[in-house]
Scaffold this motif. Structure first.
Motif, PDB file in Angstrom:
ATOM      1  N   TYR A   9       0.827  -1.213   0.000  1.00 21.15           N
ATOM      2  CA  TYR A   9       0.000   0.000   0.000  1.00 21.15           C
ATOM      3  C   TYR A   9       0.862   1.263   0.000  1.00 21.15           C
ATOM      4  CZ  TYR A   9      -4.609  -2.159   0.767  1.00 21.15           C
ATOM      5  OH  TYR A   9      -5.790  -2.851   0.626  1.00 21.15           O
TER       6      TYR A   9
ATOM      7  N   PRO B  59      -9.433  -9.839   4.083  1.00 18.55           N
ATOM      8  CA  PRO B  59     -10.563  -9.240   3.363  1.00 18.55           C
ATOM      9  C   PRO B  59     -10.401  -9.334   1.846  1.00 18.55           C
ATOM     10  CG  PRO B  59      -9.826  -7.796   5.137  1.00 18.55           C
ATOM     11  CD  PRO B  59      -8.766  -8.852   4.958  1.00 18.55           C
ATOM     12  N   ASP B  60     -11.495  -9.599   1.173  1.00 21.43           N
ATOM     13  CA  ASP B  60     -11.472  -9.615  -0.286  1.00 21.43           C
ATOM     14  C   ASP B  60     -10.990  -8.276  -0.835  1.00 21.43           C
ATOM     15  OD1 ASP B  60     -12.469 -12.205  -0.205  1.00 21.43           O
ATOM     16  OD2 ASP B  60     -14.553 -11.586  -0.500  1.00 21.43           O
ATOM     17  N   LYS B  61     -11.271  -7.191  -0.104  1.00 28.82           N
ATOM     18  CA  LYS B  61     -10.857  -5.862  -0.564  1.00 28.82           C
ATOM     19  C   LYS B  61      -9.343  -5.757  -0.659  1.00 28.82           C
ATOM     20  CE  LYS B  61     -11.423  -0.897   0.337  1.00 28.82           C
ATOM     21  NZ  LYS B  61     -10.003  -0.567   0.062  1.00 28.82           N
TER      22      LYS B  61
ATOM     23  N   ALA C 246      -8.163  -7.597  -3.720  1.00 31.09           N
ATOM     24  CA  ALA C 246      -8.446  -6.821  -4.938  1.00 31.09           C
ATOM     25  C   ALA C 246      -7.563  -5.584  -5.026  1.00 31.09           C
ATOM     26  CB  ALA C 246      -9.916  -6.425  -4.964  1.00 31.09           C
ATOM     27  N   ASP C 247      -7.430  -4.859  -3.916  1.00 28.61           N
ATOM     28  CA  ASP C 247      -6.621  -3.630  -3.925  1.00 28.61           C
ATOM     29  C   ASP C 247      -5.199  -3.908  -4.384  1.00 28.61           C
ATOM     30  OD1 ASP C 247      -8.716  -2.125  -2.963  1.00 28.61           O
ATOM     31  OD2 ASP C 247      -7.908  -1.886  -0.935  1.00 28.61           O
TER      32      ASP C 247
ATOM     33  N   PRO D  65     -17.255  -5.113   7.851  1.00 29.51           N
ATOM     34  CA  PRO D  65     -16.893  -3.946   7.036  1.00 29.51           C
ATOM     35  C   PRO D  65     -16.123  -2.873   7.795  1.00 29.51           C
ATOM     36  CG  PRO D  65     -19.191  -4.574   6.664  1.00 29.51           C
ATOM     37  CD  PRO D  65     -18.723  -5.336   7.860  1.00 29.51           C
TER      38      PRO D  65
ATOM     39  N   GLU E  68     -11.678   0.196   8.365  1.00 32.96           N
ATOM     40  CA  GLU E  68     -12.035   1.597   8.525  1.00 32.96           C
ATOM     41  C   GLU E  68     -11.491   2.104   9.854  1.00 32.96           C
ATOM     42  OE1 GLU E  68     -16.259   1.484   8.436  1.00 32.96           O
ATOM     43  OE2 GLU E  68     -16.387   1.033   6.272  1.00 32.96           O
TER      44      GLU E  68
ATOM     45  N   ASN F  93     -14.746 -11.636   6.381  1.00 36.09           N
ATOM     46  CA  ASN F  93     -15.478 -11.257   5.174  1.00 36.09           C
ATOM     47  C   ASN F  93     -16.991 -11.329   5.364  1.00 36.09           C
ATOM     48  OD1 ASN F  93     -13.608 -10.519   2.934  1.00 36.09           O
ATOM     49  ND2 ASN F  93     -12.718 -12.516   3.424  1.00 36.09           N
TER      50      ASN F  93
ATOM     51  N   HIS G 126      -2.844  -3.176   6.555  1.00 37.31           N
ATOM     52  CA  HIS G 126      -3.649  -2.174   5.841  1.00 37.31           C
ATOM     53  C   HIS G 126      -3.882  -0.950   6.716  1.00 37.31           C
ATOM     54  CE1 HIS G 126      -7.598  -0.268   5.142  1.00 37.31           C
ATOM     55  NE2 HIS G 126      -7.374  -0.465   3.848  1.00 37.31           N
TER      56      HIS G 126
END
Length: 521
Positions: A26, A71-73, A76-77, A147, A151, A223, A510
């Protein structure tokens, strides 16, 4: 992977495990010069695949086994080339009742066979109805909490208002054992539910600290589904994909770099390490510590804090074939999911009490995973053709204290009891089914918490770097932070010791990266 000649980086990450690699990708991708320092000869930390047995072409997930919280995010990221494969069975529990050998089978997804299996064990539908209602409610909670993990931190009060208040009270405010005892009557069913609260956590089910509740929550929220999947190619495939992504983003990865000192004053930092070319130092703006908080304290020259205490015995096996079961169930189906051994509720509690008193549990709860049934690619074609299978065993309630005086003797006795528990449900001896390596030795490796500490540097062998924390905060002053902060503004925890760390998730990496990106000018 060699050190660059630069004397300054925007970010230095101490530790090249999966969280450090996530953070590096990242940050380097955002244009920050990023250096990762790893003391071992390879990146990956405890999420690795290795050829454990001499002359045997089988790559086992040696320390960590399955993936749920990643996380799937993040996948993907970071553009990870990674396949996570679902197991065909969630769990199987062999049971001996009234002179009969049975098996409690939980399918994935659950269907008529699961209900029938519950009924055969418990004599009716009430336990399965309770099971369905409970996990349906837990799924709703997971859908709310998951989710938020990527955050800034939210308050517990804000989450409590979004879920069933009775479930929140049961899972968050009272010892987990209470809800298990209230909602389920059968000892085996209670144990299958309860085991997720003590995997890697040494606690009784009615412990007032609620660390068992936190462990259960983390096992069920990945997830939003809580499904534990098998990474194709083994756990090493996960961290290999992360290392490749970090290099593509421009991060420098340096192995055989044992960090000896971390200094940070809020605006500037300096890292010193020992490598193949002697001692080196580099300055940076931010430091991310992908090590346990107790390790970081030592690197900063701070007073030693209490060492975490791990609580597991890991056994890696290669079998020439799966053994037959006393129940008569197909072993290829029974071992396809999580195979529970002696994990009735009463057995978990008895084992905890015995271990807390300093004794190896007389009946040792454990669970088994056969990854090669889901992913045969971890075996060579010849091993697949001949019917070989891997087994990884996770023994519950084996705290570090049991191995402190004589690690070797306690390991041998613990292995004997765990494998003896497995064998008691088999229709044949286990040892003839265990393959042998090129030297004629059994393909069997065992790791105590002390062995894990020695191998991968986890203090006390604690796989979470310390007690898991709630993934939210009660102090309004912490709302909006990332759960990675330390007492120094430019030094952050990016490993399992972060507030939302634990397991192979990349969440802490992350979140530490996001905290840095918020701070940079």
């Amino acid at each position: 992977m060699v050190a660059e000649s630069k004397n300054f980086y925007d970010v230095v990450i101490v530790g090249g495990g999966h969280n450090g690699l996530v953070a590096a990708t990242y940050l380097a991708g955002a244009g920050l010069s990023t250096l990762v320092l790893e003391q071992q000869s390879h990146t990956g930390g405890a999420a690795v695949s290795e050829q454990v047995f001499p002359g045997v072409d089988a790559r086992l997930s040696r320390y960590s086994y399955l993936v749920s919280l990643l996380p799937d995010k993040i996948v993907a990221d970071l553009g990870l080339s990674l396949e996570l494969r679902s197991r065909s069975v969630a769990s199987y529990t062999p049971v001996r009742r009234g002179g009969r050998d049975l098996g409690l089978m939980v399918e994935r997804p659950e269907g008529a066979a699961t209900r029938e299996s519950f009924a055969a064990l418990t004599g009716g539908d009430s336990e399965y109805d309770a099971w369905s209602a409970f996990y349906g409610s837990v799924g709703e909670l997971a859908g709310v909490v998951a989710p938020t993990l990527l955050e800034p931190l939210v308050s517990g009060a804000s989450l409590r208002n979004r879920v069933d208040p009775a479930l929140w009270a049961a899972l968050v405010e009272r010892p987990f054992g209470e809800v298990v005892e209230q909602r389920f009557a059968d000892d085996t069913v209670r144990g299958v539910v309860a085991t997720d609260s003590v995997i890697g956590t040494f606690a009784g089910l009615r412990d007032e600290s609620l660390i068992q509740n936190r462990c259960f929550l983390y096992h069920l929220i990945g997830n939003g589904t809580g499904e534990w999947r098998v990474p194709v190619g083994g756990m090493g495939a996960v961290t290999d994909a992360l290392a490749a992504a970090a290099r593509r983003a421009g991060a420098a990865l340096v192995v055989n770099a044992s960090v000896t000192s971390v200094e940070a004053d809020g605006t500037r930092a300096s890292i010193t390490w020992m490598g193949g070319d002697g001692e080196r130092s580099v300055d940076c703006t931010y430091v991310l510590a992908n090590v346990a908080p107790t390790t970081l304290a030592a690197l900063r020259g701070q007073p030693a804090s209490a060492r975490p205490e791990g609580s597991q015995l890991k056994i890696n096996l290669l079998l020439s074939r799966l053994p037959r079961l006393r129940s008569g169930d197909d072993p290829r189906r029974a071992f396809a999911g999580t195979f529970h051994i002696d994990e009735d509720y009463s057995q978990l509690e008895t084992a905890y009490r015995q271990a807390a008193a300093g004794a190896v549990p007389s009946v040792a709860p454990s669970e088994v995973y056969c990854h090669s049934l889901t992913d045969p690619s971890i075996l060579s074609p010849s091993l697949v053709a001949s019917g070989h299978q891997t087994l990884t065993v996770f023994g519950v309630h084996f705290p570090t204290r049991l191995f402190a005086s004589d690690n070797d003797a306690a390991r041998d006795e613990s292995v004997r009891r765990v494998l003896g528990g497995l064998e008691s449900y088999l229709d044949e001896p286990l040892e003839p089914c265990i393959a042998r390596d090129a030297d004629g030795n059994l393909c069997l490796e065992a790791k105590t918490p002390l062995d894990i500490e020695q191998s991968v540097g986890m203090p006390g062998g604690h796989i979470f770097h310390g007690d898991l924390q709630w993934p939210w905060v009660d102090d309004e002053a912490e709302v909006g932070r990332w759960g990675v902060e330390t007492d120094v503004a430019n030094l952050m925890i990016c490993g399992s010791g972060a507030r939302r760390g634990g397991a192979v998730s990349g969440i802490a990496g992350h979140n530490a990266a996001m905290a840095v990106l918020e701070l940079r000018p």
